[in-house]
Design an enzyme around this catalytic site. Structure first.
Site, PDB file in Angstrom:
ATOM      1  N   ASN A   1      30.256   4.598 -39.599  1.00  0.00           N
ATOM      2  CA  ASN A   1      31.470   3.918 -39.133  1.00  0.00           C
ATOM      3  C   ASN A   1      31.167   3.326 -37.764  1.00  0.00           C
ATOM      4  OD1 ASN A   1      33.997   3.112 -38.311  1.00  0.00           O
ATOM      5  ND2 ASN A   1      34.739   5.186 -37.912  1.00  0.00           N
TER       6      ASN A   1
ATOM      7  N   LYS B   1      33.021   1.403 -35.993  1.00  0.00           N
ATOM      8  CA  LYS B   1      34.214   1.206 -35.144  1.00  0.00           C
ATOM      9  C   LYS B   1      34.196  -0.216 -34.562  1.00  0.00           C
ATOM     10  CE  LYS B   1      33.901   6.102 -34.248  1.00  0.00           C
ATOM     11  NZ  LYS B   1      34.521   7.249 -33.602  1.00  0.00           N
TER      12      LYS B   1
ATOM     13  N   HIS C   1      41.549   6.920 -40.849  1.00  0.00           N
ATOM     14  CA  HIS C   1      40.677   7.450 -39.791  1.00  0.00           C
ATOM     15  C   HIS C   1      41.560   7.925 -38.628  1.00  0.00           C
ATOM     16  CE1 HIS C   1      37.785   7.640 -36.525  1.00  0.00           C
ATOM     17  NE2 HIS C   1      36.860   7.759 -37.443  1.00  0.00           N
TER      18      HIS C   1
ATOM     19  N   GLU D   1      41.381   7.618 -35.549  1.00  0.00           N
ATOM     20  CA  GLU D   1      41.675   6.612 -34.512  1.00  0.00           C
ATOM     21  C   GLU D   1      42.794   5.680 -34.985  1.00  0.00           C
ATOM     22  OE1 GLU D   1      37.633   5.291 -33.898  1.00  0.00           O
ATOM     23  OE2 GLU D   1      37.181   7.273 -33.076  1.00  0.00           O
TER      24      GLU D   1
ATOM     25  N   GLU E   1      37.312  15.298 -41.122  1.00  0.00           N
ATOM     26  CA  GLU E   1      36.913  14.950 -39.758  1.00  0.00           C
ATOM     27  C   GLU E   1      37.848  15.633 -38.756  1.00  0.00           C
ATOM     28  OE1 GLU E   1      34.476  11.137 -39.604  1.00  0.00           O
ATOM     29  OE2 GLU E   1      36.557  10.563 -39.408  1.00  0.00           O
TER      30      GLU E   1
ATOM     31  N   GLY F   1      33.416  12.043 -31.752  1.00  0.00           N
ATOM     32  CA  GLY F   1      33.005  11.398 -30.508  1.00  0.00           C
ATOM     33  C   GLY F   1      32.951  12.340 -29.313  1.00  0.00           C
TER      34      GLY F   1
ATOM     35  N   SER G   1      30.690  14.111 -34.685  1.00  0.00           N
ATOM     36  CA  SER G   1      29.484  14.348 -33.876  1.00  0.00           C
ATOM     37  C   SER G   1      28.287  14.801 -34.711  1.00  0.00           C
ATOM     38  CB  SER G   1      29.784  15.341 -32.747  1.00  0.00           C
ATOM     39  OG  SER G   1      30.786  14.814 -31.886  1.00  0.00           O
TER      40      SER G   1
HETATM   41  C1  PEP Z   1      33.837   8.855 -36.846  1.00  0.00           C
HETATM   42  O1  PEP Z   1      34.096   7.871 -36.170  1.00  0.00           O
HETATM   43  O2  PEP Z   1      34.330   8.975 -37.974  1.00  0.00           O
HETATM   44  C2  PEP Z   1      32.962   9.877 -36.278  1.00  0.00           C
HETATM   45  C3  PEP Z   1      32.763  10.979 -36.957  1.00  0.00           C
HETATM   46  O3  PEP Z   1      32.411   9.615 -35.045  1.00  0.00           O
HETATM   47  P1  PEP Z   1      31.243  10.479 -34.297  1.00  0.00           P
HETATM   48  O4  PEP Z   1      30.149  10.682 -35.298  1.00  0.00           O
HETATM   49  O5  PEP Z   1      30.818   9.614 -33.165  1.00  0.00           O
HETATM   50  O6  PEP Z   1      31.860  11.759 -33.891  1.00  0.00           O
END
Ligand code: PEP
Length: 267
Positions: free
Chosen positions: A12, A14, A105, A107, A175, A181, A221
């Protein structure tokens, strides 16, 4: 990971990588995976997918159409057309060759007003357009600390998946918001427990075959040095990756880990 489900390693991006950078990245990614393919002969490989910003999708499609690397949208609307400034209809993504679209998601939920109801509508609209939706769910830190993890995930699953027919093809990404992040990955045990809960929910509320075939990704992460332990969990079928999908070396390493794990399980 279970050997009956092909693992998925999904990046992803973003709001990163405009059209030129996205096109160049997938060209390099395709080249590196073609080298790996030649050396691995006919052995099974993990599936790889990228989720670029919408304006970069045409550049990515130009490179990846007809290749084993999939791509998808980061969001869609539930209507097929109309006065919805800034939105993208699922059919438009399908026209570009998108195999997937992210739905819900964190965000989108936390920054742009996405909620359980809109997630449900988007799931149905994506499926109707022939795109596989990838539903994101997960609890915040305060919800986890209050012992509400399963309650929150259950609510998100019910709203987005509750009305779907058993034939619907979708993916779920667990998630935890506190892991996205932040550099703070869920432990393999925390991920394994949440994935087992989601799989059990699918079996009890949709159909046993949905629970068996649906891929459950972990996101939060994920890095090359923690992915291997997550993959050892029987209900973890891959990952949705933000930060580590932006660099070719780390994203390729993650795809290679999933392939090695799959190959090890099968051989
Ligand atoms: C994501 O944006 O879905 C995500 C898991 O980001 P990160 O791997 O940076 O934590």
């Amino acid at each position: 990971m279970n050997r009956t489900r092909i693992p998925l390693v999904a990046g992803n991006w973003k709001m990163n990588k405009g059209p030129a950078e996205a096109g160049a990245f997938v060209r390099d990614l395709l080249e590196s995976s073609t080298h790996a393919e030649t050396s691995a002969a006919a052995s099974p490989r993990a599936e790889v997918a990228v989720f670029p910003p919408p304006v970069s999708l045409p550049a990515v499609a130009e490179v990846l159409k007809g290749t084993p690397i999939a791509y998808g949208g980061q969001n869609c609307h539930w209507k097929s057309k109309g006065a919805f400034t800034g939105e993208t209809a699922p059919a438009f993504l399908a026209e570009l060759g998108c195999r997937y679209v992210l739905v819900g998601h964190s965000e989108r939920r936390n920054l742009f007003g996405e909620n359980d109801e809109t997630c449900g509508k988007k799931m149905a609209a994506a499926l109707a357009a022939g795109i596989e939706p990838l539903l994101c769910c997960g609890e915040t830190l305060s919800e986890r600390e209050s012992g509400l993890t399963f309650k929150v995930v259950e609510r998100q699953l019910r709203a987005a998946l509750g009305g779907l027919p058993a034939a619907a093809q979708f993916t779920v990404a667990y998630e935890p918001v506190w892991a996205i992040g932040t550099g703070r990955t869920a432990t393999p045990a925390q991920a394994g427990e949440a994935h087992a809960f989601i799989r059990q929910w699918l079996g009890a509320n949709l159909a046993p075959e949905v629970a068996t075939r649906t891929r459950l990704l972990y996101g939060g992460s994920v890095k090359p040095d923690n992915f291997g332990d997550l993959l050892k969990q029987p209900d973890v079928d891959g990952a949705l990756i933000g930060g580590a999908s932006l660099e070719l070396a780390s994203f390729s390493a993650l795809a290679d880990s999933a392939t090695s794990y799959l190959t090890g399980l099968i051989s």
